[in-house]
Structures are given as C-alpha cells and as structure tokens.
Motif scaffolding. Structure first.
Motif, PDB file in Angstrom:
ATOM      1  N   GLY A   1      -1.084  -2.064  -5.421  1.00  0.00           N
ATOM      2  CA  GLY A   1      -1.659  -3.391  -5.620  1.00  0.00           C
ATOM      3  C   GLY A   1      -3.116  -3.373  -6.075  1.00  0.00           C
ATOM      4  N   PRO A   2      -3.999  -2.698  -5.326  1.00  0.00           N
ATOM      5  CA  PRO A   2      -5.416  -2.723  -5.705  1.00  0.00           C
ATOM      6  C   PRO A   2      -5.651  -2.187  -7.120  1.00  0.00           C
TER       7      PRO A   2
ATOM      8  N   ILE B   1     -13.879  -5.387  -9.346  1.00  0.00           N
ATOM      9  CA  ILE B   1     -14.249  -4.066  -9.847  1.00  0.00           C
ATOM     10  C   ILE B   1     -15.613  -3.641  -9.295  1.00  0.00           C
ATOM     11  N   LYS B   2     -16.458  -4.621  -9.007  1.00  0.00           N
ATOM     12  CA  LYS B   2     -17.818  -4.300  -8.533  1.00  0.00           C
ATOM     13  C   LYS B   2     -17.797  -3.543  -7.203  1.00  0.00           C
ATOM     14  N   ASN B   3     -16.761  -3.800  -6.396  1.00  0.00           N
ATOM     15  CA  ASN B   3     -16.677  -3.104  -5.102  1.00  0.00           C
ATOM     16  C   ASN B   3     -16.520  -1.598  -5.252  1.00  0.00           C
ATOM     17  N   PHE B   4     -16.084  -1.174  -6.418  1.00  0.00           N
ATOM     18  CA  PHE B   4     -15.787   0.251  -6.591  1.00  0.00           C
ATOM     19  C   PHE B   4     -16.827   0.994  -7.435  1.00  0.00           C
TER      20      PHE B   4
ATOM     21  N   GLU C   1      -6.334   6.735  -3.566  1.00  0.00           N
ATOM     22  CA  GLU C   1      -5.716   5.476  -3.160  1.00  0.00           C
ATOM     23  C   GLU C   1      -6.743   4.465  -2.655  1.00  0.00           C
ATOM     24  N   GLU C   2      -7.750   4.979  -1.936  1.00  0.00           N
ATOM     25  CA  GLU C   2      -8.706   4.055  -1.329  1.00  0.00           C
ATOM     26  C   GLU C   2      -9.716   3.524  -2.355  1.00  0.00           C
TER      27      GLU C   2
END
Ligand SMILES: Nc1ncnc2c1ncn2[C@@H]1O[C@H](COP(=O)(O)OP(=O)(O)OP(=O)(O)O)[C@@H](O)[C@H]1O
Ligand SMILES: [Mg+2]
Ligand SMILES: [Zn+2]
Length: 529
Positions: free
Chosen positions: A145-146, A192-195, A272-273
C-alpha cells in the motif's frame, strides 16, 4: 456466467493490463489456466484452491466442475504469483459465490494457503500505469500500500477527475468484504515528504587531504554526470575519493525519484518501512561479477547493477581486473542509456543511465612510473594491463585523471574549506542550469512513454545538443583543432571535451564557454596525450 477481472503484468519497468476470464461449467473435475502462464502461475491453482477453502468458500478442487481461466493478451508471458488474488476472485465470481462489480478495478497479490495476502514486486509501476490509463481502484496486499500510494503525491490524472484509490488489504476475506461493501477500506495515502531523509554519507570530501585536482574533477563529474577514470598507485586514495562522490551529487528530482524507486521495486529491493529511493544510488560490484549480474538478465529477467545504478554511480574499483567480456558488455548501455534484454517472445528494456567511476593502478604491481618505487612487472604484463585501460570503454569516459601518492607533509595539512556540503551547493546549481536547459529544449521531447530517453545532464548530450549548446570562440577552436590535427584527440574525444567544458562553464554560471573552460576540459583527456 463467465467472469472478467483485471490485473497487470510488469514488463521491464512498466505495467500492462491483463484480462482474466474465468468460466465454470458442469463436468469432470478440471482446472486449467491458459495464456502463457509460467510455473508460478500454474502453481497458482494449488494456492488459490487452498486459500479459497480456508476463507470459508467452496474451492474448485472440491466440486465436479470444469474451470477454465484465460489470461489475455495471450502473447505476453505471465510470470510470478501476483495473479493469485484475481484468479481466486474470478473463480468465486464465476461460480456465483460472491457478487461484485469489477469495473475500473485492478487486482494484484499472492495468496498464502491460509488466505493471507503476500506482497508483490513492482507495485509502484502498477500504480503508475493504471493511474495513467484512468483506472479507479487498485486492490493489493497491505504491505504494498505505502509504495503504490506514492503516486498520491503526483496529483490527479488527466482522464479522471479523481485519483486512483489504493486499497491495501490483509486477506482474501477482507478483499471480499470490501468488494461486497461490508467493510469500508480507507485508501492509502503516502506523503513523499515523509520519506525524503538526509542519508549518512560514509566519507566527506573535506576529510580527504590534498588531492585538489582530483576533487575538482569529482566536482565536475558530479555536476554534469560525466564518466571518470582515476589512475594512481596503491594507497593514493582512489577508493576513498570514489566513496566520497555520493556526498556531492545533486539531489534526485521528484521525477528521478519515481524512476529509481520503480527499479528497486521491481528488483524487490525496496525497504518495506521506507518504500522510496530518495538519493542517487551508488553501486560498486566486485570485479569478479558476471555479465548477467552487471547488465541484467535471468528468468524472470532481473535488472542488473547498471540499472540499479540508474541516475546514480556505478563504481568499478580495480577496473582492469574485470573480465574483458564483462567490460565489453557495458559499451552499448553506456552509449544508449538503457539495456535491452532478449527474451523468448518479448524484448525487455531497462534504463541504465549511470555515471561510471573507474579506478585503476597504472600496472599490476601498482608502481609503474612511480618516482619513488620500482615497478616489478614484466613488459608484457604492463602492456596487457594497459590495453584494458585504453579499450573502447575508456573512449566513453569524459574525465581521466591521475591521483598521485601524496607526500607526508601534505597529508598532515588539513583542508576544511571544501567540505562536501559546500561542493554540493555548487553541483546542485550547475545541475539546475542543465535541467532548465534541457527541459525547455524541443530536441528533448520524446513523448511521455519514452521518459528514459530524456536528457537531464550535459554528459548525455548528443551531437545536435552539442552543436546547439557548446559554441566556442576562435581561440578555443584553434587549440582544439591543433589537438585533433596532431592525432592527440579523436572525434569522440573532441565532443567529450566540449561537454566537460559546458559543465565547467555551468559551475561558474557562465552562459558562454570560454578558452579556460576548454583548456581545463582538455586537461582531463590525458590518456590521449
Ligand atoms: N588524501 C588523503 N587524505 C586522507 N586519507 C587518505 C588520503 N589518501 C589516502 N588516505 C588513507 O589511505 C587509505 C587508502 O586509500 P584508498 O584505499 O582510497 O587507496 P587506493 O588508491 O584505492 O589504493 P589501492 O590502489 O590499493 O586500492 C584510506 O583509507 C585513507 O585512510
Ligand atoms: Mg582502492
Ligand atoms: Zn608494476
């Protein structure tokens, strides 16, 4: 009633829609899948049967009935276990055990025997392709999902006023409950900013003492994406310099992040994370690497190191130790920026636009031409070694430098002026100039489906762009002409000097390429002198 359900196949980096038709009729027990299934798809029958049973439905293996599953288009090989979920739903629907509207929905996922959904590879490609074509919903394993929802950062698609919904679920039962409207699954959204994290670089250029001209060459390579080879005695710091390169590379653009992430998704290498590759890859395959490992291949075909290094660095340490055939196989992808793998029925193309950084000793013992130490190699050893260094591949290298062994006094003097952060500011600006240059260039419009052909950097310029953007003055022209006339510079070398000079000018924010830029560019073609 036969059922019709949609899924998607990953071909290269893109996805193609697959139509799954299921027909259930009375008769002797029989379960068949047609339409070029591979072994994993064949085995799907067993997984699907068991998963259906564990989910509380009647499985095709329990009844006297003929089940025919047809995967279309028939000419495309169907690989992997990602069709388990749509095959299960197709059967349940065709045997009237469940009822739902499949319109606008794409299904993908492997089934465990107990009915749990298992993650698939290439979820981002799948989401991108189906969003583009106007599908409304993707239903896949929740682990994917992510990653699939990264496209939510892209905005709405053209054909739909709504974005595609990414529904990630845990089991076959949950999928059925969702389809029959008994649960309301919330679509995944990924910001996307979280990553976008700052990576920890192993080496900062500021720690490396001296080596001013090597550092300068690395800066130019990073700014314009130029291939670079460095030659020097053992311990001179070649490997160290190469490892510091990621710290001065310009950040990936959003477009590039998606491109690179798609590759890692298909290779099954996305964490995955954090389902995103947000910085330029740095790959350093060992010199014993095989050709398929380097350029890709296998069955099903996997991207090789050159594709994993796309938009980043392929570092070949101990360059002359690589097998000649392996080095040869890099020629074509280096020219074309992609690799085409031949398959039984389809050709697969993977992008491979990387910057090659090579390191070599001057001879097998390492001390050929050293003022302090004697070289212990035989003439023929030296000749064989140097032949590899001057092969066809090195003609595709824009920058060639010598990394000298530093004197002791030099090593103790600390230079903190040129930290990686400072250099990166400069390469970033120069890359921005290139981006604007090529973004607005009509020569660079290859259509949306050909994104891998788009040019981002000076090193990727072809003759028409070189003609357009590398105009030089009389004085520069005459010095270049002198080198060409005396045979010290080949036609290819000539163009490479112009490209490097373009980057040097961009680092100075100079629209014109002047004599100094050309002179410095020439310096980096020492191999031809
Ligand atoms: N300019 C330098 N500043 C700081 N340390 C250095 C420098 N040059 C070399 N070193 C030190 O020397 C070590 C060896 O350097 P490195 O492994 O990069 O050499 P190399 O040129 O790759 O040698 P080889 O040809 O044997 O592979 C480094 O790990 C580092 O500790
Ligand atoms: Mg080394
Ligand atoms: Zn030697």
């Amino acid at each position: 009633m036969p059922s019709k359900i949609f899924s998607a196949a990953i071909a290269g980096l893109n996805a193609r829609i697959i139509e799954i038709e299921t027909d259930v009729t009375r008769g002797l027990r029989h379960f068949e899948i047609v339409g070029l299934p591979d072994k994993a798809v064949e085995e799907s029958k067993e997984r699907v049967g068991a998963a259906i049973k564990s989910s509380g439905f009647r499985s095709p293996h329990q009844q006297s009935q003929r089940v025919l599953v047809s995967l279309a288009p028939a000419d495309l090989k169907k690989e992997g276990s990602l069709y388990d979920l749509p095959i299960a739903l197709g059967y349940l629907s065709a045997s009237s055990q469940i009822r739902f509207n499949p319109e606008g929905k794409i299904f993908s996922g492997e089934l465990a025997l107990d009915g749990k959904l298992r993650p698939v590879k290439g979820a981002l490609s799948l989401a991108l392709a189906t969003q583009e074509k106007g599908w409304k919903e993707i239903i896949l394993p929740k682990e994917n999902g992510p990653e699939a929802a990264l496209i939510s950062s892209l905005g709405k698609n053209e054909k739909n006023s709504e974005k595609i919904r990414i529904i990630g679920l845990g089991t076959l039962r949950e999928v059925i409950s969702h389809l029959e409207g008994r649960i309301k699954a919330k679509p995944f959204e990924t910001d996307i900013k979280n990553f976008l994290e700052k990576p920890n670089y192993p080496v900062d250029l500021g720690w490396i003492k001296g080596q001013e001209s090597s550092k300068r060459a690395l800066e130019i390579s990073a700014a314009g994406g130029h291939n670079l080879i460095m030659e020097g005695p053992p311990g001179a710091g070649k490997s160290l310099l190469a490892k510091s390169l990621p710290s001065i590379l310009p950040d990936l653009s959003f477009e590039e992040i998606l491109e690179v992430t798609k590759i890692y998704s298909i290779a099954g290498l996305l964490p995955e994370e954090k389902p995103l590759i947000s910085y330029r890859p740095f790959r350093s395959p060992h010199h014993t690497s095989s050709e398929p490992a380097l350029i890709g291949g296998g069955n099903p075909p996997k991207p090789g190191e050159i594709t994993l290094a796309h938009r980043g660095i392929l570092f070949l340490d101990e360059f002359p130790e690589f097998h000649r055939d392996v080095l040869e196989s890099l020629r074509q992808p280096m020219e074309e920026g992609k690799i085409t793998i031949l398959r039984a029925r389809n050709h697969l193309t993977f992008p491979a636009r990387f910057t090659l950084i090579a390191a070599a000793n001057p001879c097998p013992c390492g001390y050929y031409g050293d003022p302090q130490r004697d070289c212990t190699c035989t003439q023929s050893q030296i000749a064989g070694y140097r032949r590899k260094l001057s092969g066809p591949l090195t003609d595709r290298i824009d920058i060639s430098i010598k990394v000298p062994q530093l004197k002791f006094e030099k090593l103790t003097s600390i230079d903190e002026e040129n930290s990686s952060a400072k250099i990166k500011e400069r390469t970033e600006k120069a890359r921005q100039i290139q981006k604007e240059r090529f973004f607005n260039d009509p020569l660079n419009k290859f259509g949306a489906r050909q994104e891998e052909n788009k040019i981002f950097t000076n090193s990727e310029m072809q003759i028409p762009q070189i003609k357009k953007y590398c105009k030089i003055d009389q004085k520069s022209e005459s010095i270049l002409k002198r080198f060409v006339d005396s045979g010290k510079l080949s036609a290819r070398g000539f163009h490479r000097v112009l490209k490097v000079a373009r980057t040097i000018a961009d680092l100075e924010n100079s629209e014109k390429i002047n004599y100094n830029h050309i002179a410095e560019g020439l310096m980096y073609r020492i191999r031809e002198n």
